[in-house]
Scaffold this motif. Structure first.
Motif, PDB file in Angstrom:
ATOM      1  N   TYR A   1       0.805  -1.226   0.000  1.00 23.66           N
ATOM      2  CA  TYR A   1       0.000   0.000   0.000  1.00 23.66           C
ATOM      3  C   TYR A   1       0.843   1.285   0.000  1.00 23.66           C
TER       4      TYR A   1
ATOM      5  N   SER B   1      -5.157   1.252  -3.537  1.00 24.78           N
ATOM      6  CA  SER B   1      -5.831   1.648  -2.296  1.00 24.78           C
ATOM      7  C   SER B   1      -7.059   0.767  -2.090  1.00 24.78           C
ATOM      8  N   SER B   2      -7.707   0.939  -0.948  1.00 22.76           N
ATOM      9  CA  SER B   2      -8.750  -0.027  -0.566  1.00 22.76           C
ATOM     10  C   SER B   2     -10.128   0.234  -1.192  1.00 22.76           C
ATOM     11  N   ARG B   3     -10.389   1.474  -1.585  1.00 23.13           N
ATOM     12  CA  ARG B   3     -11.736   1.896  -2.044  1.00 23.13           C
ATOM     13  C   ARG B   3     -12.808   1.630  -0.974  1.00 23.13           C
ATOM     14  N   LEU B   4     -12.412   1.767   0.252  1.00 19.19           N
ATOM     15  CA  LEU B   4     -13.381   1.585   1.342  1.00 19.19           C
ATOM     16  C   LEU B   4     -14.099   2.879   1.692  1.00 19.19           C
ATOM     17  N   SER B   5     -13.686   4.007   1.085  1.00 16.12           N
ATOM     18  CA  SER B   5     -14.177   5.311   1.568  1.00 16.12           C
ATOM     19  C   SER B   5     -15.704   5.462   1.593  1.00 16.12           C
TER      20      SER B   5
ATOM     21  N   LEU C   1     -17.009   3.395   4.477  1.00 13.84           N
ATOM     22  CA  LEU C   1     -16.713   4.028   5.769  1.00 13.84           C
ATOM     23  C   LEU C   1     -17.608   5.234   5.982  1.00 13.84           C
TER      24      LEU C   1
ATOM     25  N   GLU D   1      -3.738   6.582   7.121  1.00 21.78           N
ATOM     26  CA  GLU D   1      -4.772   7.226   6.280  1.00 21.78           C
ATOM     27  C   GLU D   1      -6.142   7.126   6.940  1.00 21.78           C
TER      28      GLU D   1
ATOM     29  N   ARG E   1      -9.030  10.375   8.558  1.00 17.81           N
ATOM     30  CA  ARG E   1     -10.487  10.506   8.637  1.00 17.81           C
ATOM     31  C   ARG E   1     -10.881  10.990  10.039  1.00 17.81           C
TER      32      ARG E   1
ATOM     33  N   TRP F   1     -16.118   8.321  -7.746  1.00 14.61           N
ATOM     34  CA  TRP F   1     -14.914   8.190  -6.907  1.00 14.61           C
ATOM     35  C   TRP F   1     -13.712   8.662  -7.727  1.00 14.61           C
TER      36      TRP F   1
ATOM     37  N   ASN G   1      -6.918   9.168  -4.804  1.00  8.74           N
ATOM     38  CA  ASN G   1      -6.502  10.253  -3.909  1.00  8.74           C
ATOM     39  C   ASN G   1      -5.448  11.179  -4.512  1.00  8.74           C
TER      40      ASN G   1
ATOM     41  N   ARG H   1      -7.122  13.339  -6.871  1.00  6.03           N
ATOM     42  CA  ARG H   1      -7.950  14.363  -6.192  1.00  6.03           C
ATOM     43  C   ARG H   1      -7.072  15.573  -5.860  1.00  6.03           C
TER      44      ARG H   1
ATOM     45  N   ASP I   1     -18.328   9.093  -1.727  1.00  5.62           N
ATOM     46  CA  ASP I   1     -17.820   9.163  -0.354  1.00  5.62           C
ATOM     47  C   ASP I   1     -17.859  10.594   0.191  1.00  5.62           C
TER      48      ASP I   1
ATOM     49  N   ASP J   1     -17.946  13.602   2.134  1.00  7.92           N
ATOM     50  CA  ASP J   1     -17.979  13.636   3.594  1.00  7.92           C
ATOM     51  C   ASP J   1     -17.616  15.062   4.013  1.00  7.92           C
TER      52      ASP J   1
ATOM     53  N   ASN K   1     -13.915  16.149   3.057  1.00  8.68           N
ATOM     54  CA  ASN K   1     -13.881  16.965   1.841  1.00  8.68           C
ATOM     55  C   ASN K   1     -13.365  18.367   2.159  1.00  8.68           C
TER      56      ASN K   1
ATOM     57  N   ASN L   1      -9.567  18.302   3.184  1.00 11.96           N
ATOM     58  CA  ASN L   1      -8.647  18.051   2.072  1.00 11.96           C
ATOM     59  C   ASN L   1      -8.650  19.181   1.050  1.00 11.96           C
TER      60      ASN L   1
HETATM   61  C1  LIG Z   1      -9.622  17.463  -2.635  1.00  8.83           C
HETATM   62  C2  LIG Z   1      -9.904  16.192  -1.863  1.00  8.83           C
HETATM   63  C3  LIG Z   1     -11.190  15.898  -1.447  1.00  8.83           C
HETATM   64  C4  LIG Z   1     -11.465  14.732  -0.710  1.00  8.83           C
HETATM   65  N1  LIG Z   1     -12.743  14.470  -0.310  1.00  8.83           N
HETATM   66  C5  LIG Z   1     -13.002  13.344   0.418  1.00  8.83           C
HETATM   67  C6  LIG Z   1     -14.323  13.048   0.837  1.00  8.83           C
HETATM   68  O1  LIG Z   1     -15.287  13.811   0.618  1.00  8.83           O
HETATM   69  N2  LIG Z   1     -14.524  11.878   1.523  1.00  8.83           N
HETATM   70  C7  LIG Z   1     -13.505  11.027   1.828  1.00  8.83           C
HETATM   71  O2  LIG Z   1     -13.744   9.970   2.434  1.00  8.83           O
HETATM   72  N3  LIG Z   1     -12.236  11.308   1.461  1.00  8.83           N
HETATM   73  C8  LIG Z   1     -11.949  12.426   0.768  1.00  8.83           C
HETATM   74  N4  LIG Z   1     -10.669  12.687   0.377  1.00  8.83           N
HETATM   75  C9  LIG Z   1      -9.573  11.842   0.895  1.00  8.83           C
HETATM   76  C10 LIG Z   1      -9.136  10.666   0.018  1.00  8.83           C
HETATM   77  O3  LIG Z   1      -8.919  11.093  -1.294  1.00  8.83           O
HETATM   78  C11 LIG Z   1     -10.138   9.527   0.007  1.00  8.83           C
HETATM   79  O4  LIG Z   1     -10.506   9.176   1.320  1.00  8.83           O
HETATM   80  C12 LIG Z   1      -9.511   8.283  -0.653  1.00  8.83           C
HETATM   81  O5  LIG Z   1      -9.118   8.589  -1.968  1.00  8.83           O
HETATM   82  C13 LIG Z   1     -10.526   7.172  -0.665  1.00  8.83           C
HETATM   83  O6  LIG Z   1     -10.039   6.067  -1.360  1.00  8.83           O
HETATM   84  P1  LIG Z   1      -9.695   4.717  -0.601  1.00  8.83           P
HETATM   85  O7  LIG Z   1     -10.854   4.294   0.209  1.00  8.83           O
HETATM   86  O8  LIG Z   1      -9.173   3.771  -1.607  1.00  8.83           O
HETATM   87  O9  LIG Z   1      -8.539   5.199   0.369  1.00  8.83           O
HETATM   88  P2  LIG Z   1      -7.372   4.387   1.099  1.00  8.83           P
HETATM   89  O10 LIG Z   1      -6.103   4.970   0.620  1.00  8.83           O
HETATM   90  O11 LIG Z   1      -7.557   2.943   0.978  1.00  8.83           O
HETATM   91  O12 LIG Z   1      -7.532   4.845   2.617  1.00  8.83           O
HETATM   92  C14 LIG Z   1      -8.365   4.148   3.548  1.00  8.83           C
HETATM   93  C15 LIG Z   1      -9.371   5.092   4.152  1.00  8.83           C
HETATM   94  O13 LIG Z   1      -8.722   6.133   4.877  1.00  8.83           O
HETATM   95  C16 LIG Z   1      -9.466   7.347   4.766  1.00  8.83           C
HETATM   96  N5  LIG Z   1      -8.627   8.359   4.107  1.00  8.83           N
HETATM   97  C17 LIG Z   1      -7.606   8.152   3.248  1.00  8.83           C
HETATM   98  N6  LIG Z   1      -7.028   9.328   2.895  1.00  8.83           N
HETATM   99  C18 LIG Z   1      -7.712  10.288   3.551  1.00  8.83           C
HETATM  100  C19 LIG Z   1      -7.609  11.697   3.613  1.00  8.83           C
HETATM  101  N7  LIG Z   1      -6.662  12.382   2.944  1.00  8.83           N
HETATM  102  N8  LIG Z   1      -8.501  12.380   4.371  1.00  8.83           N
HETATM  103  C20 LIG Z   1      -9.477  11.735   5.086  1.00  8.83           C
HETATM  104  N9  LIG Z   1      -9.599  10.393   5.075  1.00  8.83           N
HETATM  105  C21 LIG Z   1      -8.736   9.680   4.320  1.00  8.83           C
HETATM  106  C22 LIG Z   1     -10.690   7.034   3.901  1.00  8.83           C
HETATM  107  O14 LIG Z   1     -11.776   6.757   4.746  1.00  8.83           O
HETATM  108  C23 LIG Z   1     -10.238   5.800   3.137  1.00  8.83           C
HETATM  109  O15 LIG Z   1     -11.295   4.975   2.726  1.00  8.83           O
HETATM  110  C24 LIG Z   1     -10.391  13.850  -0.381  1.00  8.83           C
HETATM  111  C25 LIG Z   1      -9.088  14.154  -0.813  1.00  8.83           C
HETATM  112  C26 LIG Z   1      -8.851  15.305  -1.541  1.00  8.83           C
HETATM  113  C27 LIG Z   1      -7.433  15.617  -1.964  1.00  8.83           C
END
Ligand SMILES: Cc1cc2nc3c(=O)[nH]c(=O)nc-3n(C[C@H](O)[C@H](O)[C@H](O)COP(=O)(O)OP(=O)(O)OC[C@H]3O[C@@H](n4cnc5c(N)ncnc54)[C@H](O)[C@@H]3O)c2cc1C
Length: 455
Positions: free
Chosen positions: A217, A229-233, A236, A263, A267, A329, A332, A335, A363, A365, A369, A372
């Motif tokens: 990871y 990444s996990s795509r769990l957002s 969650l 990561e 959250r 989606w 990250n 984004r 996702d 949130d 949101n 970030n």
């Molecule tokens: C401009 C911008 C806007 C974003 N808006 C959101 C949003 O509205 N909702 C959201 O859940 N995430 C947001 N993120 C954070 C992050 O991009 C996503 O959580 C992540 O891409 C989700 O993919 P994943 O589940 O594969 O993450 P993984 O990399 O597998 O991470 C596991 C979990 O950790 C949490 N996480 C990871 N990175 C972050 C982070 N930077 N901030 C907060 N939590 C995090 C999420 O719950 C995620 O599912 C944002 C990031 C940016 C740069």
């Protein structure tokens, strides 16, 4: 004693402290209220509504397996709960605590009208409970993470109850279909259906699928072309799985899970920020940047539209924006690149980008949101300075985004790696792909000039 289980972003049976507590007291009436009045302009966006529909259907089915069901009502939470308690004779309401400012207000109001018992469980540690030696909440992520680790592991997840007692008579329920949460004409959700399986079982499946990739990871998460990444957002966000469940499961997997757990802790950190700054979704954390003159008017509107539609002429930006539109989606790293491009290169207010993500992300949130967006914009309490401007073309090369661009920008799918990040500079931009709406140097210089005026 019949109790009400008030469900919001906690749509699961496992590790659901409010459900367990309610079930121990006798018959339970699980209710989900579609409440657009309490959050006002923060009511759910279209992509979240799509998710919600399927998540509620999945939850109802799991509840029925346990001898229960989900009651659906629409309106202001406080009024609906009070009416439901009157109708059913229930005197207590159990819920998981939520931290969005509107939910905190609603919990206060419900608590005045009924016997409301709030439980923890949607975060690794209850937001607001991780504090400095001086008793203050953290504003910066790194010391927050250090302090959070001292509190870990989180409590062992609670198993789902075996059977949930039903009331003698079920109160009336709306029908999910009548809520019209799904798009009809046009039906833009085809890509959503291919990508996602909302609900607790889907969340479990995602987690199990991710476990073999925990070890890779730390590096793979940054590569948009990989499934790193996990795509769990969204799971969650809607509380279909608890972070404690994830923590304990990855801790037992092969490989060091620290990078991933850091990561998950972001959250939690984001919730701690909105607890301190409830209007973080609209107000700069750094007030020094309040006077920054964002672009407005016809040209800025056209640039905003090009960004939303993935037609900026920057392949990595366009790929990200199209992935967002098609699946709800976005990766990250992308984004960060797309957000930075809007705010710095196009000099468009971060709040407009935040609003677009709010509507389009499954996702979406409030805390994650806003935190970030403000982090990327340089306006946040925990941000890089505004002068740190991401270069989208070199980011695209550095993180080997060729495969990702090919997947989302079919006009460029035939290009080799050497040309795909910047087809214009390579002299092979196809006619059906737009020229850059602004040059990198020009955009950067304009952003820095705007900054100078507020310094
Ligand atoms: C401009 C911008 C806007 C974003 N808006 C959101 C949003 O509205 N909702 C959201 O859940 N995430 C947001 N993120 C954070 C992050 O991009 C996503 O959580 C992540 O891409 C989700 O993919 P994943 O589940 O594969 O993450 P993984 O990399 O597998 O991470 C596991 C979990 O950790 C949490 N996480 C990871 N990175 C972050 C982070 N930077 N901030 C907060 N939590 C995090 C999420 O719950 C995620 O599912 C944002 C990031 C940016 C740069």
């Amino acid at each position: 004693m019949t109790t009400i289980l008030w469900l919001r972003r906690d749509l699961r049976l496992t590790d659901q402290a409010a459900l367990i507590a309610a079930a121990q007291e006798g018959p339970v009436i699980p209710v989900y209220i579609l409440d657009d009045e309490t959050p006002k302009h923060r009511s759910m966006g279209a992509a979240s509504r799509w998710w919600l529909h399927h998540s509620l259907a999945a939850l109802d089915s799991s509840l029925r397996d346990q001898g229960s069901r989900l009651i659906l009502r629409r309106g202001k939470s406080e009024a609906v709960l009070t009416a439901l308690a009157r109708e059913t004779g229930a005197i207590r309401v159990h819920c998981l605590r939520h931290y969005e400012p509107w939910w905190r207000n609603a919990e206060r109001a419900v608590g005045q009208a009924l016997d409301l018992v709030c439980h923890d469980g949607n975060y690794l540690a209850p937001p607001g409970s991780v504090i400095t030696g001086a008793g203050q909440p953290y504003r910066i992520y790194t010391p927050f993470w250090r302090a959070l680790q001292e509190r870990m592991p989180p409590p062992t997840p609670l198993p789902a109850p075996q059977g949930i007692a039903a009331p003698k008579i079920w109160p009336e329920s709306d029908s999910l279909a009548e809520w019209k949460l799904l798009p009809e004409k046009p039906d833009w959700a085809e890509g959503f259906r291919e990508e996602w399986r909302p609900g607790e079982a889907g969340a479990r499946e995602r987690l199990e699928d991710f476990l073999p990739r925990v070890a890779a990871y730390a590096i793979a998460r940054n590569l948009p072309s990989d499934e790193g990444s996990s795509r769990l957002s969204p799971h969650l966000h809607f509380g279909e799985i608890s972070p404690a469940t994830i923590w304990h499961r990855v801790a037992g997997a092969e490989g060091d899970p620290t990078a991933f757990l850091k990561e998950i802790a972001w959250r939690d950190y984001a919730q701690n920020v909105i607890l301190q700054f409830p209007d973080y979704g609209t107000r700069n954390g750094r007030t020094a940047l309040d006077g920054l003159r964002w672009r407005t008017g016809t040209a800025a509107d056209a640039d905003l539209r090009a960004w939303q539609q993935g037609r900026t002429g920057y392949p990595i930006v366009d790929a990200g924006m199209r992935q967002l539109w098609t699946t709800g989606w976005m990766h990250n790293r992308v984004r960060m690149i797309t957000a930075s491009f809007l705010v710095k290169h196009l000099l468009i207010d971060w709040r407009l980008g935040e609003a677009w993500f709010w509507d389009c992300l499954v996702d979406a949130d409030y805390a994650s949101n806003s935190v970030n967006w403000q982090w990327t914009a340089g306006t946040g309490v925990d941000s890089n300075m505004f002068v740190r401007i991401m270069a989208p073309l070199s980011q695209s090369e550095k993180f080997a985004a060729g495969g990702y661009i090919r997947a989302w920008v079919p006009e460029l799918a035939h290009l080799p790696d050497a040309a795909i990040h910047d087809p214009e500079a390579a002299g092979c931009r196809p006619d059906n792909y737009p020229a850059k709406i602004i040059g990198h140097r020009e955009g950067r210089a304009r952003a820095l000039e705007a900054l100078k005026k507020v310094q």
